[in-house]
Design a protein around this motif. Sequence first.
Motif, PDB file in Angstrom:
ATOM      1  N   THR A 221       0.662  -1.288   0.089  1.00  0.00           N
ATOM      2  CA  THR A 221       0.014  -0.012   0.022  1.00  0.00           C
ATOM      3  C   THR A 221       0.824   1.114  -0.099  1.00  0.00           C
ATOM      4  O   THR A 221       0.365   2.425  -0.307  1.00  0.00           O
ATOM      5  CB  THR A 221      -0.926   0.035   1.204  1.00  0.00           C
ATOM      6  N   SER A 222       2.114   1.061   0.200  1.00  0.00           N
ATOM      7  CA  SER A 222       3.025   2.408   0.179  1.00  0.00           C
ATOM      8  C   SER A 222       3.149   2.629  -1.334  1.00  0.00           C
ATOM      9  O   SER A 222       3.789   3.811  -1.422  1.00  0.00           O
ATOM     10  CB  SER A 222       4.437   2.130   0.832  1.00  0.00           C
ATOM     11  N   LEU A 223       3.010   2.052  -2.466  1.00  0.00           N
ATOM     12  CA  LEU A 223       3.260   2.214  -3.664  1.00  0.00           C
ATOM     13  C   LEU A 223       2.063   3.340  -4.224  1.00  0.00           C
ATOM     14  O   LEU A 223       1.029   3.164  -3.825  1.00  0.00           O
ATOM     15  CB  LEU A 223       3.282   1.129  -4.684  1.00  0.00           C
ATOM     16  N   PRO A 224       2.643   4.345  -4.723  1.00  0.00           N
ATOM     17  CA  PRO A 224       1.828   5.401  -5.542  1.00  0.00           C
ATOM     18  C   PRO A 224       0.982   4.856  -6.277  1.00  0.00           C
ATOM     19  O   PRO A 224       1.330   4.106  -7.013  1.00  0.00           O
ATOM     20  CB  PRO A 224       2.944   6.379  -5.691  1.00  0.00           C
ATOM     21  N   ARG A 263       3.425   2.616 -16.016  1.00  0.00           N
ATOM     22  CA  ARG A 263       3.990   1.158 -16.243  1.00  0.00           C
ATOM     23  C   ARG A 263       5.586   1.050 -16.376  1.00  0.00           C
ATOM     24  O   ARG A 263       6.014  -0.196 -15.966  1.00  0.00           O
ATOM     25  CB  ARG A 263       3.248   0.480 -17.441  1.00  0.00           C
ATOM     26  N   ARG A 264       6.140   1.978 -16.980  1.00  0.00           N
ATOM     27  CA  ARG A 264       7.653   1.730 -16.933  1.00  0.00           C
ATOM     28  C   ARG A 264       8.377   1.912 -15.766  1.00  0.00           C
ATOM     29  O   ARG A 264       9.094   1.261 -15.715  1.00  0.00           O
ATOM     30  CB  ARG A 264       8.178   2.941 -18.176  1.00  0.00           C
ATOM     31  N   GLU A 265       7.590   2.388 -14.850  1.00  0.00           N
ATOM     32  CA  GLU A 265       8.331   2.659 -13.710  1.00  0.00           C
ATOM     33  C   GLU A 265       7.609   1.571 -12.688  1.00  0.00           C
ATOM     34  O   GLU A 265       7.872   1.569 -11.411  1.00  0.00           O
ATOM     35  CB  GLU A 265       8.320   4.107 -12.890  1.00  0.00           C
ATOM     36  N   ASP A 266       7.087   0.564 -13.131  1.00  0.00           N
ATOM     37  CA  ASP A 266       6.093  -0.394 -12.260  1.00  0.00           C
ATOM     38  C   ASP A 266       5.379   0.158 -11.204  1.00  0.00           C
ATOM     39  O   ASP A 266       5.318  -0.374 -10.268  1.00  0.00           O
ATOM     40  CB  ASP A 266       7.245  -1.298 -11.604  1.00  0.00           C
ATOM     41  N   LEU A 267       4.655   1.139 -11.494  1.00  0.00           N
ATOM     42  CA  LEU A 267       3.769   1.700 -10.649  1.00  0.00           C
ATOM     43  C   LEU A 267       2.275   1.404 -11.121  1.00  0.00           C
ATOM     44  O   LEU A 267       1.939   1.493 -12.374  1.00  0.00           O
ATOM     45  CB  LEU A 267       3.884   3.314 -10.772  1.00  0.00           C
ATOM     46  N   PRO A 268       1.372   1.275 -10.119  1.00  0.00           N
ATOM     47  CA  PRO A 268       0.111   0.836 -10.560  1.00  0.00           C
ATOM     48  C   PRO A 268      -0.493   2.153 -11.166  1.00  0.00           C
ATOM     49  O   PRO A 268      -0.431   3.314 -10.589  1.00  0.00           O
ATOM     50  CB  PRO A 268      -0.658   0.685  -9.168  1.00  0.00           C
ATOM     51  N   ALA A 269      -1.417   1.785 -12.210  1.00  0.00           N
ATOM     52  CA  ALA A 269      -1.897   3.217 -12.731  1.00  0.00           C
ATOM     53  C   ALA A 269      -3.151   2.490 -13.553  1.00  0.00           C
ATOM     54  O   ALA A 269      -3.357   1.347 -13.881  1.00  0.00           O
ATOM     55  CB  ALA A 269      -1.145   3.820 -14.008  1.00  0.00           C
TER      56      ALA A 269
END
Length: 384
Positions: A221-224, A263-269
């Motif tokens: 849950t700490s992921l932006p 997606r390139r930075e492996d962030l949920p979007a």
Amino acid sequence: MTITTRGIGLLAGAVLLLVAGFWFGYSELALLGTAAVIALACALGYALWRPRLRVTRVAEPDRVGRGEPATMTLTVRNTGRVRSTNLIAEDRCGRLAIPVPLLRLRPGHDTTVSYPVPTTRRGVVPIGPLRVTGRDALGLMTLAHSHGGTATVLVHPRIHTLTAVPAGVARSLDGRIDRVPHGSITFDSLREYVVGDELRRVHWRTSARVGELMVREHVDTSLPRIVVLLDNRAAAHPQVVDGTAETFESACEAAASVVAAARREDLPAELLLVAEHGTEGDYLDRLAAVELQAGSRGTRQDPLRIATDRLRQERIGDTLVFLTGPGGREDLGYLGALHGAYPSVVVAVFGASGQSPGGAAGMVMIDAADGTEFAAEWDGVQRW
């Protein structure tokens, strides 16, 4: 089936000849009228004959970026055994009609035609079916048949490279991005067991109920988490030229660029549409198929009001990116109400004649003419 002008003239002549021949007793006229009727009957039989054709088509590629090349290869095979085909055929490619030569196509043989697919506009390009028109030797009647199935080529919006990505409010203890494939902080869902999963993550109660091993899936849950809200209301993009609203095309490019950067930075979007219209699939496929939708603006049924109410209730992220056109400037109040649920709100207005109110209600405002300018303005933002 269509009777040509020549066929109509021959039919009228046949009627006159038969009437005159039998009425006045001229057998020669009756004979000519009978010959005309026989010609029309033969033309009708030829037009009703349906050739046995097998049509296959391959798009290379079937998903392409706007402006990139794509080719459709069409193969038509005569599966009949009696006669060669001598037909007029055309394949539909979007709004274009592509001629396909089927002259003297012998039984057991095939012909192949390749042609470029227009990719100058974002969207779904429907291709096919093959329309084959039969015409008799005298040109008296024509009949069109459809052969083969249809295909589609998805033209994705352009993606502009974005170097800056919002990091969110809560940062991971291991840095801005946690590279661990499966987090261990918060339970998210259950999935089927695959070889390599740890047995300590098996949910035995659910496994016993469904009859197969089910594994706990966790998220960090700490992921932006970035939420991109694309305004596809027709009222937000009023300037339409030749069926295309350039401001909406620019907004689609911006949405694709933001999601691709995350997606390139492996962030949920997550990509959301103000007016949903049932499209599913990858975000690029959804952006290729999305169209402007009419809606009741300024009422309880306003799609933007419904979408913002749902976002405020669900709180599915911490960074909200809203992309709209010049007609959406009047509705930015809906976004101001989301500032409490989404600490970081970015609003991009495309094609606005004047500057939007900068930083209204704590929002980051971006005014851009197109996708390229949006990318430059996005990378120049100092705070999120």
